[in-house]
Write a protein that holds these residues in place. Structure first.
Motif, PDB file in Angstrom:
ATOM      1  N   ASP A 130     -19.180 -37.857   9.520  1.00  0.00           N
ATOM      2  CA  ASP A 130     -18.284 -36.502   9.201  1.00  0.00           C
ATOM      3  C   ASP A 130     -18.440 -36.162   7.884  1.00  0.00           C
ATOM      4  O   ASP A 130     -18.383 -35.142   7.818  1.00  0.00           O
ATOM      5  CB  ASP A 130     -16.771 -37.268   9.329  1.00  0.00           C
ATOM      6  CG  ASP A 130     -16.313 -37.858  10.570  1.00  0.00           C
ATOM      7  OD1 ASP A 130     -17.035 -37.325  11.785  1.00  0.00           O
ATOM      8  OD2 ASP A 130     -15.267 -38.575  10.519  1.00  0.00           O
ATOM      9  N   SER A 131     -19.052 -37.028   6.652  1.00  0.00           N
ATOM     10  CA  SER A 131     -19.300 -36.555   5.703  1.00  0.00           C
ATOM     11  C   SER A 131     -20.242 -37.624   4.944  1.00  0.00           C
ATOM     12  O   SER A 131     -20.399 -38.698   5.385  1.00  0.00           O
ATOM     13  CB  SER A 131     -17.875 -36.746   4.854  1.00  0.00           C
ATOM     14  OG  SER A 131     -17.347 -37.695   4.830  1.00  0.00           O
ATOM     15  N   TYR A 179     -20.281 -33.437  -1.902  1.00  0.00           N
ATOM     16  CA  TYR A 179     -19.787 -33.816  -0.737  1.00  0.00           C
ATOM     17  C   TYR A 179     -20.172 -33.034   0.374  1.00  0.00           C
ATOM     18  O   TYR A 179     -19.760 -31.731   0.530  1.00  0.00           O
ATOM     19  CB  TYR A 179     -18.168 -33.962  -0.597  1.00  0.00           C
ATOM     20  CG  TYR A 179     -17.572 -34.567  -1.850  1.00  0.00           C
ATOM     21  CD1 TYR A 179     -17.411 -36.122  -1.513  1.00  0.00           C
ATOM     22  CD2 TYR A 179     -17.108 -33.965  -2.990  1.00  0.00           C
ATOM     23  CE1 TYR A 179     -16.639 -36.560  -2.718  1.00  0.00           C
ATOM     24  CE2 TYR A 179     -16.525 -34.530  -3.814  1.00  0.00           C
ATOM     25  CZ  TYR A 179     -16.566 -35.913  -4.014  1.00  0.00           C
ATOM     26  OH  TYR A 179     -15.871 -36.654  -5.029  1.00  0.00           O
ATOM     27  N   MET A 181     -20.045 -32.024   4.506  1.00  0.00           N
ATOM     28  CA  MET A 181     -19.032 -32.598   5.607  1.00  0.00           C
ATOM     29  C   MET A 181     -19.327 -31.733   6.670  1.00  0.00           C
ATOM     30  O   MET A 181     -19.720 -30.545   6.567  1.00  0.00           O
ATOM     31  CB  MET A 181     -17.533 -32.318   4.965  1.00  0.00           C
ATOM     32  CG  MET A 181     -17.218 -30.893   4.608  1.00  0.00           C
ATOM     33  SD  MET A 181     -15.996 -30.850   3.189  1.00  0.00           S
ATOM     34  CE  MET A 181     -16.731 -31.377   2.062  1.00  0.00           C
ATOM     35  N   ILE A 186     -13.209 -32.400   9.119  1.00  0.00           N
ATOM     36  CA  ILE A 186     -12.762 -32.777   7.968  1.00  0.00           C
ATOM     37  C   ILE A 186     -11.299 -32.003   7.745  1.00  0.00           C
ATOM     38  O   ILE A 186     -10.528 -32.530   7.174  1.00  0.00           O
ATOM     39  CB  ILE A 186     -13.724 -32.496   6.844  1.00  0.00           C
ATOM     40  CG1 ILE A 186     -15.017 -33.155   6.836  1.00  0.00           C
ATOM     41  CG2 ILE A 186     -13.049 -32.386   5.431  1.00  0.00           C
ATOM     42  CD1 ILE A 186     -14.601 -34.802   6.740  1.00  0.00           C
ATOM     43  N   ILE A 192     -11.474 -35.747   2.820  1.00  0.00           N
ATOM     44  CA  ILE A 192     -13.139 -35.979   3.093  1.00  0.00           C
ATOM     45  C   ILE A 192     -13.601 -37.301   3.341  1.00  0.00           C
ATOM     46  O   ILE A 192     -14.609 -37.323   3.976  1.00  0.00           O
ATOM     47  CB  ILE A 192     -13.542 -35.511   1.572  1.00  0.00           C
ATOM     48  CG1 ILE A 192     -13.422 -34.166   1.319  1.00  0.00           C
ATOM     49  CG2 ILE A 192     -15.179 -35.674   1.633  1.00  0.00           C
ATOM     50  CD1 ILE A 192     -13.596 -33.621  -0.274  1.00  0.00           C
ATOM     51  N   SER A 197     -17.908 -42.144   7.410  1.00  0.00           N
ATOM     52  CA  SER A 197     -18.676 -41.507   6.425  1.00  0.00           C
ATOM     53  C   SER A 197     -19.737 -42.127   5.785  1.00  0.00           C
ATOM     54  O   SER A 197     -19.495 -43.586   5.919  1.00  0.00           O
ATOM     55  CB  SER A 197     -17.413 -41.395   5.100  1.00  0.00           C
ATOM     56  OG  SER A 197     -16.549 -40.126   5.493  1.00  0.00           O
TER      57      SER A 197
END
Length: 230
Positions: A130-131, A179, A181, A186, A192, A197
């Protein structure tokens, strides 16, 4: 779908006045962030979110876009990075522009390079995270951290007081640089860092929190040292 780079840079920095455009070894510190983003070739749009006319002009000089002024609400001391990202994406949606991925890079992050942005993006895509963002290892085991109460010291975790440092699990902290993402996840989660992650581990030489003038000098020294080793 395309990716957007968002660079938050409000004008109201307190601890270091005009921090986001202060000279860093010959040019405004925000220029390093903009140049790294553009040089990566990853973004359909490299934009600066600011409420400040001077910052906007400098950002445009170095190749970034400033399509709108950041709202007063998200220019105060309490606005979060997520608040800024959400506002930017909403403003772009009003013009019919949508992005699958966002990379938020801080204005005072001269250690960020195009190659590091590319590396982090590839890690995120390959692992379907996701990030992804840079982290640095703590220089001393946090399990043996001390606290002071009534002028006396004690361990936060006394069970580790006699454990050898090399036997303790490695710990990391956010390097405070950028960051990557996946926007849909998100925005839905409104955070975040999720339970999906990933990270890029960087060395102590590749990052520096810049909160005061001493930090600034240390950052310049580290940057010059890095350049001399290339």
């Amino acid at each position: 779908m395309a990716s957007i780079c968002i660079i938050p840079a409000r004008g109201g920095s307190k601890r270091i006045p005009r921090k986001n455009v202060k000279d860093f070894l010959g040019k405004p510190i925000i220029a390093y962030t903009i140049e790294a983003a553009i040089g990566s070739g990853l973004f359909a749009e490299v934009m600066v979110s600011t409420d400040d006319v001077e910052i906007a002009e400098i950002a445009k000089k170095y190749g970034a876009k400033v399509p709108f002024v950041r709202s007063t609400e998200n220019s105060n001391d309490y606005a979060t990075t997520f608040d800024v990202i959400e506002e930017v994406l909403q403003e772009y949606q009003k013009t019919g522009s949508a992005f699958e991925f966002t990379c938020c890079i801080y204005a005072c992050a001269p250690f960020v390079t195009s190659n590091k942005l590319i590396e982090a993006f590839q890690i995120m895509k390959q692992n379907q995270y996701d990030s992804v963002f840079p982290v640095m290892p703590y220089s001393f085991p946090i399990q043996r951290a001390l606290k002071q109460q009534n002028n006396k010291l004690s361990f936060f975790n006394p069970e580790y007081s006699l454990t050898r440092s090399q036997d303790l699990e490695k710990s990391y902290h956010d390097a405070g640089q950028f960051y990557w993402m996946e926007n849909k996840v998100i925005i839905e989660n409104k955070q975040i860092l999720t339970d999906n992650s990933g990270c890029v581990v960087i060395s102590e030489l590749e990052g520096q929190d810049i909160d005061n003038e001493m930090d600034w000098k240390l950052a310049e020294l580290k940057y010059e040292l890095l350049q001399s080793t290339k």
